[in-house]
Scaffold this motif. Structure first.
Motif: not given
Length: 143
Positions: A35-41, A46-54, A63-69, A73-74
């Motif tokens: 089976v041909a191996a599927r190569l992933e990039e 890596p960079q992201y940013r997310f957050g939520y509030d309840v 509750k709430s959370q904020q995170e950035e990568r 470094l996270v």
């Protein structure tokens, strides 16, 4: 007696059914096509940013959370309202050198109101002593 015959027949059928015919046993094993191996990039940065509030006043869930990568470094923080009426806040950071580090602090939800101390009422001595003297005078003698 009929039950013994049925059990014997089932065991005999099982014995004949489990035997592998010689033609199948001698057949060569064919390897499955590779089976041909599927190569992933791979993202080297890596960079992201997310957050939520309840804020649910019906259930009391706040509750709430904020995170950035950014690369390895996270950094982030989250908070939750504890049952004792304080908010627990956790500030954290993680990287490949120092690992995971967190600082936890508790904050009151409302500012504490200044304490009001009530002063005792001042009662004149002659008014306070009069009922006691009257009560002693009306007591029956002890025998």
């Amino acid at each position: 007696m009929a039950l013994k015959l049925v059990i014997f027949s089932c065991l005999l059928a099982l014995a004949y059914g489990s035997a592998v015919p010689a033609a199948i046993a001698a057949a060569p094993v064919v390897a499955a096509a590779p089976v041909a191996a599927r190569l992933e990039e791979f993202d080297p940065l890596p960079q992201y940013r997310f957050g939520y509030d309840v804020a649910d006043s019906l259930t009391g869930d706040y509750k709430s959370q904020q995170e950035e990568r950014n690369g390895d470094l996270v950094q982030g923080s989250y908070s939750v309202v504890d049952p004792d009426g304080t908010r627990r806040v956790v500030d954290y950071a993680a990287d490949s050198i120092n690992g995971f580090n967190a600082v936890v602090r508790k904050e009151p939800l409302v500012a504490a109101a200044p304490a009001v101390v009530a002063e005792p009422a001042v009662v004149p001595a002659r008014i306070a002593a009069a009922p006691v003297a009257a009560a002693v005078a009306t007591m029956p003698p002890l025998l």
